[in-house]
Motif scaffolding. Structure first.
Motif, PDB file in Angstrom:
ATOM      1  N   GLY A 198      31.568  50.974  43.103  1.00 44.41           N
ATOM      2  CA  GLY A 198      31.019  51.623  44.290  1.00 44.41           C
ATOM      3  C   GLY A 198      29.579  51.236  44.574  1.00 44.41           C
ATOM      4  N   LEU A 199      29.243  49.994  44.243  1.00 45.71           N
ATOM      5  CA  LEU A 199      27.870  49.510  44.433  1.00 45.71           C
ATOM      6  C   LEU A 199      27.854  48.319  45.391  1.00 45.71           C
ATOM      7  CD1 LEU A 199      26.763  49.601  40.701  1.00 45.71           C
ATOM      8  CD2 LEU A 199      26.144  51.236  42.492  1.00 45.71           C
ATOM      9  N   ALA A 200      26.674  47.982  45.853  1.00 46.07           N
ATOM     10  CA  ALA A 200      26.499  46.826  46.727  1.00 46.07           C
ATOM     11  C   ALA A 200      26.812  45.542  45.966  1.00 46.07           C
ATOM     12  CB  ALA A 200      25.064  46.778  47.260  1.00 46.07           C
ATOM     13  N   GLN A 201      27.287  44.552  46.705  1.00 41.63           N
ATOM     14  CA  GLN A 201      27.606  43.240  46.120  1.00 41.63           C
ATOM     15  C   GLN A 201      26.403  42.668  45.367  1.00 41.63           C
ATOM     16  OE1 GLN A 201      30.650  41.488  46.844  1.00 41.63           O
ATOM     17  NE2 GLN A 201      30.096  39.742  45.613  1.00 41.63           N
ATOM     18  N   SER A 202      25.225  42.758  45.960  1.00 39.93           N
ATOM     19  CA  SER A 202      24.033  42.187  45.326  1.00 39.93           C
ATOM     20  C   SER A 202      23.714  42.884  44.005  1.00 39.93           C
ATOM     21  CB  SER A 202      22.835  42.260  46.270  1.00 39.93           C
ATOM     22  OG  SER A 202      22.567  43.602  46.626  1.00 39.93           O
ATOM     23  N   THR A 203      23.918  44.194  43.963  1.00 40.55           N
ATOM     24  CA  THR A 203      23.657  44.945  42.729  1.00 40.55           C
ATOM     25  C   THR A 203      24.630  44.530  41.638  1.00 40.55           C
ATOM     26  OG1 THR A 203      22.822  46.827  43.989  1.00 40.55           O
ATOM     27  CG2 THR A 203      23.495  47.263  41.722  1.00 40.55           C
TER      28      THR A 203
END
Length: 112
Positions: free
Chosen positions: A64-69
């Protein structure tokens, strides 16, 4: 300098691992990757999760996190020697490096 508890290289290696695992999400991802078919949608995979690994997109969705993270987290786990990355087309797949993890466990045993 070599000490009774291990070489400086061993200590640096273990510190890198501890830093990578100090983040609860990175630790969770490493645990998920232990049993990829159980934790990720095999029917949506274009590569075998056991043989090739899990697509960063699936890791991102589950975490459930951003792709970059997620990409930064996976790069940290890779630098620590805990996972290997494989490119398949435009996608990056990750799997645990079990041999490397076993070496790190042995190093930990010698160092503590």
């Amino acid at each position: 300098m070599t000490t009774r508890t291990g070489s400086q290289a061993d200590v640096k290696q273990l510190l890198d691992v501890f830093k990578a695992l100090a983040n609860p999400v990175r630790l969770q991802v490493l645990q998920w990757l232990r049993e990829p078919a159980r934790h990720f949608p095999v029917e949506r995979a274009i590569a075998d999760p056991v043989e090739v690994g899990v697509c960063v997109t699936h890791i991102r969705e589950k975490a459930g996190l951003a792709q970059s993270t997620v990409s930064a987290y996976m790069a940290e786990l890779q630098r620590a020697g805990l996972v290997r990355a494989t490119r398949v087309g435009k996608w990056t797949y990750y799997q645990r490096d079990e041999a490397r993890i076993a070496e790190l466990v042995a190093t930990l045993g010698r160092s503590l």
